[in-house]
Scaffold this motif. Structure first.
Motif, mmCIF file in Angstrom:
data_model
loop_
_atom_site.group_PDB
_atom_site.id
_atom_site.type_symbol
_atom_site.label_atom_id
_atom_site.label_comp_id
_atom_site.label_asym_id
_atom_site.label_seq_id
_atom_site.Cartn_x
_atom_site.Cartn_y
_atom_site.Cartn_z
ATOM 1 N N SER A 158 36.859 -29.767 -0.457
ATOM 2 C CA SER A 158 37.841 -29.580 -1.659
ATOM 3 C C SER A 158 37.148 -28.711 -2.983
ATOM 4 C CB SER A 158 38.013 -30.883 -2.336
ATOM 5 O OG SER A 158 38.450 -31.904 -1.426
ATOM 6 N N VAL A 159 35.979 -28.361 -2.793
ATOM 7 C CA VAL A 159 35.506 -27.432 -3.818
ATOM 8 C C VAL A 159 35.726 -25.961 -3.016
ATOM 9 C CG1 VAL A 159 33.461 -26.286 -4.948
ATOM 10 C CG2 VAL A 159 33.504 -28.600 -4.786
ATOM 11 N N PRO B 158 31.185 -13.119 -10.127
ATOM 12 C CA PRO B 158 31.275 -13.375 -8.718
ATOM 13 C C PRO B 158 30.279 -12.872 -7.824
ATOM 14 C CG PRO B 158 32.520 -11.570 -9.717
ATOM 15 C CD PRO B 158 32.325 -12.271 -10.620
ATOM 16 N N GLU B 159 29.245 -12.009 -8.306
ATOM 17 C CA GLU B 159 28.354 -11.413 -7.393
ATOM 18 C C GLU B 159 27.080 -12.494 -7.562
ATOM 19 O OE1 GLU B 159 26.869 -7.680 -8.599
ATOM 20 O OE2 GLU B 159 28.743 -6.710 -7.886
ATOM 21 N N TRP C 18 35.422 -27.537 -12.280
ATOM 22 C CA TRP C 18 35.797 -26.497 -13.259
ATOM 23 C C TRP C 18 34.700 -25.559 -13.522
ATOM 24 C CZ3 TRP C 18 39.779 -25.771 -16.507
ATOM 25 C CH2 TRP C 18 39.814 -25.289 -17.724
ATOM 26 N N GLU C 19 33.669 -25.733 -13.714
ATOM 27 C CA GLU C 19 32.383 -24.727 -13.885
ATOM 28 C C GLU C 19 32.470 -23.806 -12.610
ATOM 29 O OE1 GLU C 19 29.424 -22.900 -16.102
ATOM 30 O OE2 GLU C 19 31.181 -23.951 -16.343
ATOM 31 N N ALA C 20 32.581 -24.386 -11.228
ATOM 32 C CA ALA C 20 32.443 -23.572 -10.257
ATOM 33 C C ALA C 20 33.768 -22.547 -10.124
ATOM 34 C CB ALA C 20 32.827 -24.239 -8.847
ATOM 35 N N ARG D 108 27.680 -20.011 -1.918
ATOM 36 C CA ARG D 108 26.634 -20.277 -3.096
ATOM 37 C C ARG D 108 27.037 -21.932 -3.596
ATOM 38 N NH1 ARG D 108 23.320 -17.874 -8.268
ATOM 39 N NH2 ARG D 108 21.992 -19.456 -8.596
ATOM 40 N N ILE D 109 28.252 -21.677 -3.994
ATOM 41 C CA ILE D 109 28.652 -22.937 -4.761
ATOM 42 C C ILE D 109 28.935 -24.287 -3.786
ATOM 43 C CG2 ILE D 109 30.560 -24.024 -6.059
ATOM 44 C CD1 ILE D 109 30.950 -21.256 -7.412
ATOM 45 N N ARG D 110 29.293 -23.742 -2.482
ATOM 46 C CA ARG D 110 29.754 -24.788 -1.537
ATOM 47 C C ARG D 110 28.298 -25.603 -1.280
ATOM 48 N NH1 ARG D 110 33.385 -26.459 2.895
ATOM 49 N NH2 ARG D 110 32.028 -27.878 4.089
ATOM 50 N N GLN D 111 27.379 -24.572 -1.027
ATOM 51 C CA GLN D 111 25.901 -25.149 -0.590
ATOM 52 C C GLN D 111 25.609 -25.808 -1.637
ATOM 53 O OE1 GLN D 111 24.356 -24.856 2.289
ATOM 54 N NE2 GLN D 111 22.481 -26.002 1.465
#
Length: 212
Positions: free
Chosen positions: A99-100, A183-184, A173-175, A190-193
């Motif tokens: 979902s993220v 973005p870099e 929200w923060e993601a 990275r966020i999914r991990q």
């Protein structure tokens, strides 16, 4: 009849097409200059049309701004509803991680929409913040339903379902904000991990027996 020179005319468009063009221009003004800069003049300039073209569809800047916010709010709410994790997937950690990722895809597919939303969330104008609050509460409520359904019944008495849902919401929200602002440094992978390691640590999804 003498030919008029020096005046640039906007190409003819159907009213609905023109309306969408102007609302796109409003969104760009919000993102690039701020909500307070939305006016008939700035939108006409951004869209490359004359003031009468704008007045042909909108009576004033307030109606123009309201129409833009209505459009973006509806699209954002639909997008958020589509990414609520499902407890029927089987693995709640996988469900949240997926979902993220889907949410970040939606954010990156419409970056100006979400930049405007993040800007308005921090606006000092209560009316703008109220527009976001109902959507925020609806998303949290959906996450509460998900957490409650994903938590084993025998553990519900020891889990704070609402705080767990709000923690997951804060991650979304923060993601979304980071993937646009930096973005870099914070790409979606990275966020999914991080989500795949963070979600299992939440008490609702933590399984101590799996560590034994």
């Amino acid at each position: 009849m003498a030919e008029q020179r020096g005046r640039v005319y906007a190409p003819r468009m159907a009213p609905e097409e023109r309306r969408e063009q102007l609302l796109d221009a409003v969104l760009r003004v919000i993102v690039e200059q701020g909500v307070h800069k939305v006016s008939i003049d700035t939108v006409a300039k951004e869209a490359g049309v004359s003031r009468p073209v704008v007045y042909g569809l909108f009576t004033d800047s307030e109606q123009l701004l309201r129409a833009s916010l209505d459009r973006e709010e509806a699209a954002a709410l639909a997008g958020m509803a589509a990414v609520v994790p499902s407890a029927t997937v089987g693995d709640p950690v996988q469900a949240v991680s997926d979902s993220v990722e889907h949410f970040l895809t939606a954010v990156l597919d419409a970056p100006d929409r979400w930049r405007a939303i993040f800007l308005i969330a921090n606006a000092s104008t209560p009316a703008f913040r109220r527009r976001l609050e109902s959507g925020r509460q609806a998303f949290i409520a959906a996450l509460v339903t998900f957490v409650r359904a994903a938590t084993p019944p025998e553990r519900l008495s020891e889990i704070d379902v609402e705080l767990t849902a709000r923690t997951i919401y804060a991650l979304f929200w923060e993601a979304g904000r980071l993937v646009l602002a930096e973005p870099e440094a914070f790409p979606p992978q990275r966020i999914r991990q991080f989500a795949s390691t963070f979600i299992p640590a939440l008490p609702a999804f933590h399984n101590p027996e799996a560590l034994q």
